[in-house]
Structure formats: C-alpha cells, structure tokens
Design an enzyme around this catalytic site. Structure first.
Site, PDB file in Angstrom:
ATOM      1  N   LYS A 107      93.268   2.793  -2.543  1.00  0.00           N
ATOM      2  CA  LYS A 107      93.687   3.645  -3.654  1.00  0.00           C
ATOM      3  C   LYS A 107      92.847   3.279  -4.867  1.00  0.00           C
ATOM      4  CE  LYS A 107      96.471   3.292  -7.090  1.00  0.00           C
ATOM      5  NZ  LYS A 107      95.702   4.072  -8.124  1.00  0.00           N
ATOM      6  N   GLY A 143      95.639   8.592  -6.146  1.00  0.00           N
ATOM      7  CA  GLY A 143      97.001   8.668  -6.650  1.00  0.00           C
ATOM      8  C   GLY A 143      97.247   7.676  -7.748  1.00  0.00           C
ATOM      9  N   ASP A 144      98.449   7.704  -8.296  1.00  0.00           N
ATOM     10  CA  ASP A 144      98.793   6.759  -9.350  1.00  0.00           C
ATOM     11  C   ASP A 144      99.499   5.548  -8.764  1.00  0.00           C
ATOM     12  OD1 ASP A 144     101.416   7.600  -8.851  1.00  0.00           O
ATOM     13  OD2 ASP A 144     101.465   8.954 -10.569  1.00  0.00           O
ATOM     14  N   GLY A 145      99.649   4.529  -9.603  1.00  0.00           N
ATOM     15  CA  GLY A 145     100.269   3.299  -9.127  1.00  0.00           C
ATOM     16  C   GLY A 145     101.720   3.462  -8.780  1.00  0.00           C
ATOM     17  N   VAL A 153     101.547   6.179  -5.153  1.00  0.00           N
ATOM     18  CA  VAL A 153     100.728   5.715  -4.027  1.00  0.00           C
ATOM     19  C   VAL A 153     100.664   4.191  -3.979  1.00  0.00           C
ATOM     20  CG1 VAL A 153      98.400   5.720  -3.043  1.00  0.00           C
ATOM     21  CG2 VAL A 153      99.383   7.837  -3.925  1.00  0.00           C
ATOM     22  N   GLY A 154     100.505   3.563  -5.142  1.00  0.00           N
ATOM     23  CA  GLY A 154     100.460   2.104  -5.159  1.00  0.00           C
ATOM     24  C   GLY A 154     101.757   1.483  -4.658  1.00  0.00           C
ATOM     25  N   GLU A 199      93.726 -10.147  -8.514  1.00  0.00           N
ATOM     26  CA  GLU A 199      92.769 -10.527  -9.558  1.00  0.00           C
ATOM     27  C   GLU A 199      93.208  -9.768 -10.789  1.00  0.00           C
ATOM     28  OE1 GLU A 199      90.291 -10.169 -12.254  1.00  0.00           O
ATOM     29  OE2 GLU A 199      89.015  -9.036 -10.870  1.00  0.00           O
ATOM     30  N   CYS A 224      87.610  -8.191 -17.217  1.00  0.00           N
ATOM     31  CA  CYS A 224      88.725  -9.137 -17.237  1.00  0.00           C
ATOM     32  C   CYS A 224      88.267 -10.555 -17.560  1.00  0.00           C
ATOM     33  CB  CYS A 224      89.462  -9.107 -15.902  1.00  0.00           C
ATOM     34  SG  CYS A 224      88.373  -9.156 -14.477  1.00  0.00           S
ATOM     35  N   GLU A 282      95.323  -9.511 -23.918  1.00  0.00           N
ATOM     36  CA  GLU A 282      94.042  -9.001 -23.425  1.00  0.00           C
ATOM     37  C   GLU A 282      93.801  -7.631 -24.067  1.00  0.00           C
ATOM     38  OE1 GLU A 282      91.709  -8.805 -19.192  1.00  0.00           O
ATOM     39  OE2 GLU A 282      93.760  -8.070 -19.220  1.00  0.00           O
TER      40      GLU A 282
END
Length: 475
Positions: free
Chosen positions: A171, A202-204, A207-208, A246, A280, A380
């Site tokens: 994804k 898809g979005d988290g 689908v996530g 990660e 990151c 962050e």
C-alpha cells in the site's frame, strides 16, 4: 493527467471492488495531476488471497531463480528510470535534480543490492550436535510506505521480500502514489510471478488497517509517523504477526568545539534542506558551543540565502514545496509556535517565500537560542526548519542529543575523528554520521526508541522477512 485507478492483484491490473476516486495534487501548483482509486477491505482480501496462494510455490524457488528475477527487475527499472523520476517530481515536489540523482536512484539501488546479497546469503547453518538452522521466508507481507522518499521505501521492502521468497501486498501513500504505480508496472514487466507482488492503493484508515488486521498476513513492514506506526502495531497485535517499523526522528547534529565551524554548519544546514526537510533522519537539531552560536547563526543565514526555492521542474531549483496542504499548515503552525515560545528567527519565518502565491512552498527557516524543551526541539516538523541549541559542555551536548523520544539518526562534527567516534558511541540512535559521512545501500537503516524497530537495507534488511527453524537429526 494520469489515470491510475486500477490495482495490481494476482498478476493483473484490476478495477476496484467499489470505485472511490481520489485526486492526486501536484504540490508545486496545487493542481490535480492524477486520479487514483482508494481501495476497500474487499480489495485487500483479494490481494492477500493471491499472495497466500502464490507463497507455496514462490517460497520454494531457488536462489538462482530469485537472483535472476531481481536482475530482471533492475533491467526493467533502468528502462523506466526517467518515468520514475518524473513521477516523483510531480507527486511530491522533489526538484528534478534530486528526483533523478537520489529519489529514483534509490529504487534501483535497493534492487541491485538485494540481488548482490542474495548470491551469497547464508540460509542454512550447521549448529553441531546433529542440528541445523534454516532461515525461511516468513510468508505474506503487508508493506505500507510513505510519501517523502516514495520509491526508496517501496524498493527497500519489496527487494528483500522477493530475495528471500516472500509474497506481499503493497500500500503506497495515497498522497504520492504515482511512483508506486510505475513500480508495479516494472514488477509486471520483469516477470514477477502472479500473486507474488500485489498493490492496492488506499488510505491508512481503510487499506492500512485491513492489512494490519488480516489473519493471513504474516508480517507488517511500516514506514511513516510514530503515531501511525503505533496504530499498525495495535491492529496487528491480535493476530500476533511480526511488525517492523521505521518511524519518526528528531536527530541531533553535535558541532563539537574542535569542529571546523564553517564547514560543519554549512553541511548541517544544507543537509537539513535536502528534500525540503522531509526526511525522517534530517539533522533538525543543531547543537552548537554557546560561545560560537552567534558565528554559527551568521553562517547558517548565509547558507540559507543561497537556497533556490522554486519550480521542481527547473534545473536551478534546489528546494521544492512540501508535499501537501496538510503538511504546509502543520509546518506553518510549528514555525509560529517557535516564535511564540521565544526562539530567535535567524532567517526565514512564517508564510510563503517572496514571489509565491500558490504551491506549498515554505521559507527555509533557522531558529536559534532555543532550548530542548521547546516544541520546535521536541516535535518532528518535517519541513525545512532547523533549530539551533547552544550548549556549555560536551556532556551537556550529549545529554541534549539523547533527550528525545526518538533515536533514528545522529550527526557529529569534529576535526578529531577519534573524538567524534567517542561522542558517536554515546548517541542513542540507529545511525550516526561523522563529518557528513554518507551511507550505502548495504548500511542498515532503522532506529532506537520511538523511531521504530528492525532494520532495512542490505543484508540486515533480509532478517525481518525470515523465520528461524532449527532441525535436529543430521548426525
């Protein structure tokens, strides 16, 4: 206009179970550059079923067969290289120079490295006393990747999974999905067997989550924010699947008292602005000896003046926009917060750069006279915003460096390499670079603490996709 509305499942391009169109925005001009479809749980079920069915045969392929497959992927990737770079420029605003030299190249590099490692990788070990150890593919893998280095993160997951004999469902980020679509085309043309590699956009939340919870997914590999990574782990917990992550970072860059200040600050500022600060492992906290802070500020301001913010399609541009309106608004809010909390604005500040009335462009910004309790030193920011923090002693610098929930990367600057190595050994992070040392595709990448778990890249990247089996009876 790109129309990328299909998914790649079981070796075929298929329509979504239920169409759900989604606009992909070019961040440089805020215009729609593509249409995709967001998938559903039903699409995930189809993709996972295909991967599960393919695992029985693909997991039994020989090393030589998988080396040949990876080498085929590399050759097709090379043919599509320019297409990949252009897609990345368009979807997330990477300047054309960065898109060609780094962003697109990472996709090829991880495939090449996986093929190289696979040729000699030890899948079997004699333990003595009649026992042997076998490293076997873990099974069906769910791969969720971000928008900031899109094909880098796709390739550093797909390549080792293919190398060891896993099957997978990818994804990509729905914010920057064009490179993922081209990557799937590359897998198809390279002859990856049906069901081994599958892709569902898809979005988290949909689908996530469906991937993370799916009982037939054996492991999840996720790259993204710490918040989202935590949700993946929570969703995966009931089925006790392996989860590797990660995640975020707030990486310290310690400029030691014996560093070449001009070189160290210049290097740190330019690194911070690479990819518009959307990395990151960006060196977002620069720790400077207090008695050199004013000089460091002047250097940082001069370096920032040479940054060329502009259209990513122009060769002269060195910094493009951030990826989306959501990110733009978040970064603007954090810049305002830094001012509110009393940090000194050395250069930059809120608003778009002069001459820009559209596009998600950020003024490259340097804060100074900050302390490590300020929001800009804790959160962050994921944009071209550097926070300079003074320190009185080396011990204090190391304490500040480690005073963070993250532990992805660290940086040390010194004219005395042995001194730098000693300080590097005290930083709690998965990667530490001395005096701008670069990484290679064989160097493990990952973090301590809330920056995640597991390691990607090179031979270490194989580990997360393998199970360990001990077999007795070889006497």
């Amino acid at each position: 206009m790109r129309e990328y509305k299909q998914f790649y499942i079981n070796g075929e391009w298929v329509d979504p179970t239920t169409p759900n169109d989604f606009d992909v925005i070019n961040p440089a001009n805020e215009e729609v550059c593509a249409h995709i479809s967001l998938g559903s749980e039903a699409d995930v079920d189809k993709a996972v079923a295909a991967a599960k069915a393919a695992f029985a045969s693909f997991s039994r392929t020989t090393r030589a067969e998988r080396v040949e497959l990876l080498e085929n992927c590399v050759e097709v990737y090379k043919k599509r290289y320019a297409d990949m770079a252009e897609a990345i420029r368009e979807e997330m605003g990477a300047p054309v120079g960065l898109a060609n030299a780094a962003q697109a190249y990472c996709g090829q590099g991880h495939l090449e490295e996986a093929a190289r490692v696979l040729k000699d990788y030890a899948f079997e070990e004699d333990l003595g006393n009649g026992h042997r150890l076998f490293k076997e593919p873990i099974g069906v893998c769910g791969l969720i990747t971000p928008w900031n280095w899109p094909v880098n993160q796709i390739s550093c997951k797909v390549a080792p999974a293919l190398a060891v004999g896993c099957t997978m469902v990818l994804k990509p980020s729905e914010v920057a999905p064009l490179s993922g679509y081209i990557f799937a085309q590359i897998m198809d043309e390279a002859g990856v067997p049906a069901g081994v590699f599958n892709m569902v956009n898809g979005d988290g939340a949909t689908v996530g989550t469906a991937l993370s919870k799916h009982p037939d997914v054996d492991m999840m590999s996720f790259t993204g924010s710490t918040r989202a990574g935590s949700l993946v782990a929570q969703n995966a917990a009931p089925t006790v699947k392996r989860v590797t992550q990660e995640l975020g970072g707030k990486s310290p860059n310690i400029v030691l008292d014996d560093a070449d200040l001009e070189a160290a600050v210049t290097r740190g500022v330019m690194h911070m602005y690479q990819n518009t600060g959307q990395s990151c492992n960006a060196p977002s906290r620069m720790l400077v000896p207090a008695d050199k802070l004013e000089q460091a500020e002047a250097i940082a301001a001069a370096v920032t003046e040479n940054v060329v913010v502009g259209d990513p399609a122009e060769e002269s541009t060195t910094m493009g926009p951030v990826v989306s309106e959501v990110q733009f608004n978040k970064i603007q809010g954090l810049i305002e917060k830094g001012i509110e909390e009393g940090a000194k604005v050395v250069t930059g500040g809120p608003g778009r750069p002069e001459g820009f009335d559209k596009g998600y462009f950020i003024r490259p910004t340097v804060f100074s006279r900050a302390n490590n309790d300020m929001t800009i030193a804790r959160e962050e920011i994921f944009g071209p915003v550097l926070t300079m923090i003074p320190y009185e002693s080396e011990e204090e610098a190391i304490e500040i460096a480690n005073d963070t929930e993250y532990g992805l990367a660290g940086y040390v600057q010194s004219e005395n390499v042995e001194h730098a190595r000693d300080v590097a050994s005290k930083i709690r992070a998965g990667n530490v670079a001395i005096n701008g040392a670069g990484a290679g595709f064989n160097v493990p990448f990952g973090g301590y603490k809330q920056s995640g778990n597991g390691r990607e890249w090179g031979s270490h990247g194989f580990t997360d996709f393998l199970e360990i089996k001990a077999v007795g009876g070889y006497e």
